[in-house]
Write a protein that holds these residues in place. Structure first.
Motif, short mmCIF file in Angstrom:
data_model
loop_
_atom_site.label_atom_id
_atom_site.label_comp_id
_atom_site.label_asym_id
_atom_site.label_seq_id
_atom_site.Cartn_x
_atom_site.Cartn_y
_atom_site.Cartn_z
N LYS A 188 -7.99 -0.70 -3.26
CA LYS A 188 -6.95 -0.26 -2.34
C LYS A 188 -6.33 1.05 -2.81
O LYS A 188 -6.00 1.92 -1.98
CB LYS A 188 -5.88 -1.33 -2.20
CG LYS A 188 -6.35 -2.61 -1.53
CD LYS A 188 -6.98 -2.36 -0.18
CE LYS A 188 -6.01 -1.83 0.85
NZ LYS A 188 -6.64 -1.68 2.19
N ALA A 189 -6.18 1.23 -4.11
CA ALA A 189 -5.63 2.48 -4.63
C ALA A 189 -6.57 3.65 -4.33
O ALA A 189 -6.14 4.72 -3.87
CB ALA A 189 -5.38 2.37 -6.13
N VAL A 222 0.83 -1.20 0.00
CA VAL A 222 0.00 0.00 0.00
C VAL A 222 0.87 1.25 0.00
O VAL A 222 0.43 2.32 -0.44
CB VAL A 222 -0.96 -0.01 1.21
CG1 VAL A 222 -1.68 1.32 1.36
CG2 VAL A 222 -1.98 -1.13 1.06
N ALA A 223 2.10 1.12 0.46
CA ALA A 223 3.00 2.27 0.49
C ALA A 223 3.37 2.75 -0.92
O ALA A 223 3.71 3.91 -1.11
CB ALA A 223 4.28 1.93 1.26
N SER A 283 -13.46 0.44 9.90
CA SER A 283 -12.37 -0.28 9.26
C SER A 283 -12.73 -1.73 8.96
O SER A 283 -12.09 -2.37 8.12
CB SER A 283 -11.11 -0.22 10.13
OG SER A 283 -10.67 1.11 10.27
N ASN A 288 -9.00 3.76 -2.01
CA ASN A 288 -9.13 3.96 -0.57
C ASN A 288 -7.89 4.67 0.00
O ASN A 288 -8.01 5.52 0.89
CB ASN A 288 -9.34 2.61 0.11
CG ASN A 288 -9.71 2.75 1.58
OD1 ASN A 288 -8.96 2.32 2.45
ND2 ASN A 288 -10.86 3.33 1.86
N THR A 289 -6.73 4.32 -0.51
CA THR A 289 -5.50 4.99 -0.07
C THR A 289 -5.51 6.45 -0.47
O THR A 289 -5.14 7.34 0.32
CB THR A 289 -4.26 4.29 -0.67
OG1 THR A 289 -4.23 2.92 -0.25
CG2 THR A 289 -2.98 4.98 -0.24
N SER A 300 -7.76 8.41 1.82
CA SER A 300 -7.18 8.65 3.14
C SER A 300 -6.12 9.74 3.11
O SER A 300 -5.88 10.41 4.12
CB SER A 300 -6.59 7.35 3.70
OG SER A 300 -5.47 6.94 2.96
N LEU A 301 -5.48 9.93 1.95
CA LEU A 301 -4.39 10.91 1.86
C LEU A 301 -4.87 12.28 1.40
O LEU A 301 -4.41 13.31 1.92
CB LEU A 301 -3.32 10.40 0.89
CG LEU A 301 -2.50 9.19 1.35
CD1 LEU A 301 -1.58 8.73 0.24
CD2 LEU A 301 -1.68 9.53 2.60
N ASP A 309 -14.14 6.84 -3.63
CA ASP A 309 -14.17 5.99 -2.45
C ASP A 309 -15.61 5.79 -1.97
O ASP A 309 -15.99 4.69 -1.57
CB ASP A 309 -13.32 6.62 -1.34
CG ASP A 309 -13.17 5.70 -0.14
OD1 ASP A 309 -12.45 4.68 -0.26
OD2 ASP A 309 -13.77 5.98 0.90
N ALA A 331 0.65 5.05 -2.26
CA ALA A 331 0.68 6.21 -1.36
C ALA A 331 1.82 7.14 -1.74
O ALA A 331 1.65 8.37 -1.77
CB ALA A 331 0.83 5.74 0.09
N ASP A 387 -13.79 -0.90 5.51
CA ASP A 387 -12.71 -0.45 4.63
C ASP A 387 -11.58 -1.47 4.49
O ASP A 387 -10.96 -1.57 3.43
CB ASP A 387 -12.11 0.86 5.17
CG ASP A 387 -13.11 2.01 5.11
OD1 ASP A 387 -14.21 1.82 4.54
OD2 ASP A 387 -12.80 3.09 5.64
#
Length: 318
Positions: free
Chosen positions: A182-183, A35-36, A158, A185-186, A189-190, A209, A39, A161
């Motif tokens: 995941k892309a 996931v990093a 969560s 949702n990430t 969040s950012l 999202d 991000a 999510d």
């Protein structure tokens, strides 16, 4: 996939593997969590493109471009892996193992359990630090009841999510669907925030999202209520009160299932925001947080069982 198991069984296997293994510490020392990667890309693009000089509409357009780039890359990678591995037992097992990186049953449980352990020891400072790992609100002034409430809210939201939504998109879209979720949702969040800096640039991330969680959230809430054996009325009554079109479903179900009250006032970066209260009961206690974790585990098992049943029906229908 004549030689492969029914796809819902693969999703259930991915959930079981993630619950057992998580993302091992030794692997984290060798490589950051996947996931990093999106991000880091999002942060680079935000730094270069989210500038006041581009104006509101320009920033909104560039925010849409970020989502196209990040989600497109995620889908492309998912397609390559899925097509290379799907079609036989060994490849499907590899897909299930890869899919564990998009699930968060184990890590979510560990983070909330850390809050619970500190509360049991009456160590409020440590509980605040542990809580800060899973919530975006200010935690420095929170007491035991407020910490328990915030942890339960995060656990419920969560559950959608980090568990139900990624499992849903893995089920309907394979690895491309999981990676896309995941892309998105990430990114949410950012950059999907309402503060002036991100309101226009993060508009696309927040809306995408919301759309991708529309169905999963309405699965996650009933799963919690079903696991609790109650909470349906509170869920249907209070879910719509939440500022989010989706988070209210699992959070209201958790409040109703435990007969407690969550939501209400919270501080973010020093600014107090008043949200809707969900549930009719008293403020949660440490015991309620313990009960919430138990409820979360039962809801996860219910999700596995439903997937196994769907797979069995699919197998018998062949």
């Amino acid at each position: 996939m004549a030689d492969a198991p029914p796809w819902p069984w693969v999703v259930a296997l991915a959930l079981a593997l993630e619950a057992a293994l998580g993302y091992p510490a030794w692997l984290l020392r060798l490589a950051p969590h996947p996931v990093a990667w999106p991000a880091a890309l999002i942060e680079i693009l935000e730094l270069g493109w989210n500038r006041p000089a581009f104006g509101d509409q320009g920033r909104r357009f560039l925010g849409v471009a970020v989502m196209v780039i990040v989600a497109g890359l995620a889908i492309g990678l998912g397609l390559v892996l899925h097509r290379a591995l799907a079609g036989h037992w060994l490849g499907v097992l590899a897909i299930a193992l890869i899919a564990t990186v998009g699930l968060a049953q184990r890590s979510l449980h560990q983070h909330v359990a850390a809050v619970l352990t500190a509360l049991r020891a009456d160590d409020i400072p440590t509980a605040r630090v542990a809580l800060a790992m899973i919530v975006g609100r200010d935690t420095e002034r929170l007491g035991a009841h407020e910490i328990a409430a915030a942890a339960l809210e995060s656990l419920a939201e969560s559950f959608n999510d980090g568990v139900v939504a990624p499992a849903f998109w893995l089920l309907v879209g394979g690895l491309p669907g999981l990676f896309a979720y995941k892309a998105v949702n990430t990114a949410d969040s950012l950059i999907g925030h309402r503060e002036p800096r991100w309101r226009m640039f993060g508009w696309a991330a927040a809306r995408a999202d919301d759309v991708m969680n529309l169905v999963p959230a309405r699965i996650a809430g009933p799963l919690i209520a079903l696991a609790a054996g109650r909470g349906w009325a509170i869920m249907f009554r209070d879910a719509r009160l939440h500022a989010s079109p989706n988070a209210g479903w699992p959070e209201a179900a958790m409040a109703g299932g435990l007969a407690v009250r969550v939501g209400g006032e919270a501080r973010y970066e020093g600014v107090t925001k008043l949200g809707a209260a969900l549930g009719d009961g008293p403020a949660p206690t440490t015991l309620d947080l313990e009960r919430g974790l138990s409820l979360y585990r039962r809801a996860c098992v219910l999700l596995w069982m439903i997937l196994l049943m769907i797979g069995l029906i699919a197998r018998l229908a062949r």
